[in-house]
Design an enzyme around this catalytic site. Structure first.
Site, PDB file in Angstrom:
ATOM      1  CD  GLU A   1      64.544 -56.355  41.938  1.00  0.00           C
ATOM      2  OE1 GLU A   1      65.608 -56.485  40.943  1.00  0.00           O
ATOM      3  OE2 GLU A   1      63.774 -55.658  42.403  1.00  0.00           O
TER       4      GLU A   1
ATOM      5  CD  GLU B   1      60.316 -57.931  39.950  1.00  0.00           C
ATOM      6  OE1 GLU B   1      61.305 -56.887  40.685  1.00  0.00           O
ATOM      7  OE2 GLU B   1      60.309 -58.631  39.809  1.00  0.00           O
TER       8      GLU B   1
END
Length: 274
Positions: free
Chosen positions: A125, A145
């Site tokens: 990210e 995740e």
């Protein structure tokens, strides 16, 4: 070359950087995530330090380009250090979001990610929040995740879909699988792939090419490129650009006139950043 492990006292109270290495020279800021034993995973302290250093970068007119990289050969950043976080009582992210960058939507100076290894979870990210991603052949990306019961809430889902389209994004998003640098380049979210150990060198070369251009022209170009994606159609995007702050600063600048004058006079331009 000025390598700093301490922030400027006038801007941040003189607090030590314990998780970052900071190098600044000739308009370039290099930020190295410095927790190699933990694959440069991000802790609450690193969030705060990244917020401070990006605040400094945004405010300092002498700095034109930033590079983010990771210490050691194994990882750019393996995301959040899960040992330091708990979902229900985790400390809040800083004002500008994860890593002090992902919500910094008004930063018109270019930021380059030099990805030298794993870029997983929040590390991917962070890379996606940069304007350019230079990745070494052995680098791997992944929004992993879901594998640990989490989701990529730091902009990774949205940025990946925008970068590669929903059909290319859905498999890595829903499975948490890793993506090689070559696959990332083929899909369109990696800018360049370089050999082992070459990411930072290539990022520096790109930064020098950017800094050879007029600073305000670079910032106006980034602003138009980023904000035009939010306009409903091409005609609206072209019409809107005249109203963007960086465009207004550029068109009224001395540098805009200097560029044309130096071309006519067949000399190297002298940029003033104003």
């Amino acid at each position: 070359m000025d390598i700093e492990r301490r922030r400027d006292a006038g801007q941040d109270g003189g607090m030590d950087f314990e998780t970052l290495l900071i190098e600044r020279a000739d308009g370039l800021l290099v930020i190295t995530l410095n927790r190699p034993a933990s694959l440069n995973a991000i802790t609450p302290q690193m969030h705060g330090e990244l917020e401070a250093v990006f605040n400094m970068f945004a405010a300092d007119d002498d700095l034109q380009v930033a590079i983010v990289t990771g210490a050691g050969p194994r990882a750019f950043c393996a995301g959040s250090d899960l040992k330091a976080f708990r979902i229900k009582n985790a400390p809040p992210y800083p004002e500008h979001g994860y890593a002090g960058l992902i919500k910094r939507h008004d930063l018109m100076k270019p930021v380059i990610a030099a990805v030298n290894g794993l870029a997983l979870g929040g590390g991917m990210e962070l890379a996606l929040a940069c304007d350019v991603i230079v990745a070494e052949e052995g680098a791997n990306f992944g929004l992993v995740e879901p594998k640990v019961g989490l989701i990529a809430i730091a902009g990774g889902i949205t940025r990946l879909v925008r970068a590669v389209g929903p059909k290319q994004a859905m498999i890595p998003l829903l499975t948490g699988c890793q993506i090689s640098a070559a696959q990332g380049f083929a899909r369109g979210f990696v800018s360049e792939v370089v050999g082992p150990g070459e990411a930072l060198t290539r990022a520096r070369a790109l930064a020098n090419e950017i800094m050879a251009c007029a600073p305000l022209a670079v910032r106006a170009t980034k602003e138009i490129a980023c904000r035009s994606m939010d306009e409903p159609d091409l005609a609206s995007a072209i019409a809107a650009q005249d109203h963007y702050p960086a465009y207004k600063a550029w068109i009224a600048s001395e540098d805009a006139a200097e560029g044309m004058q130096s071309f006519v006079e067949k000399r190297k331009p002298v940029w003033k950043g104003r």
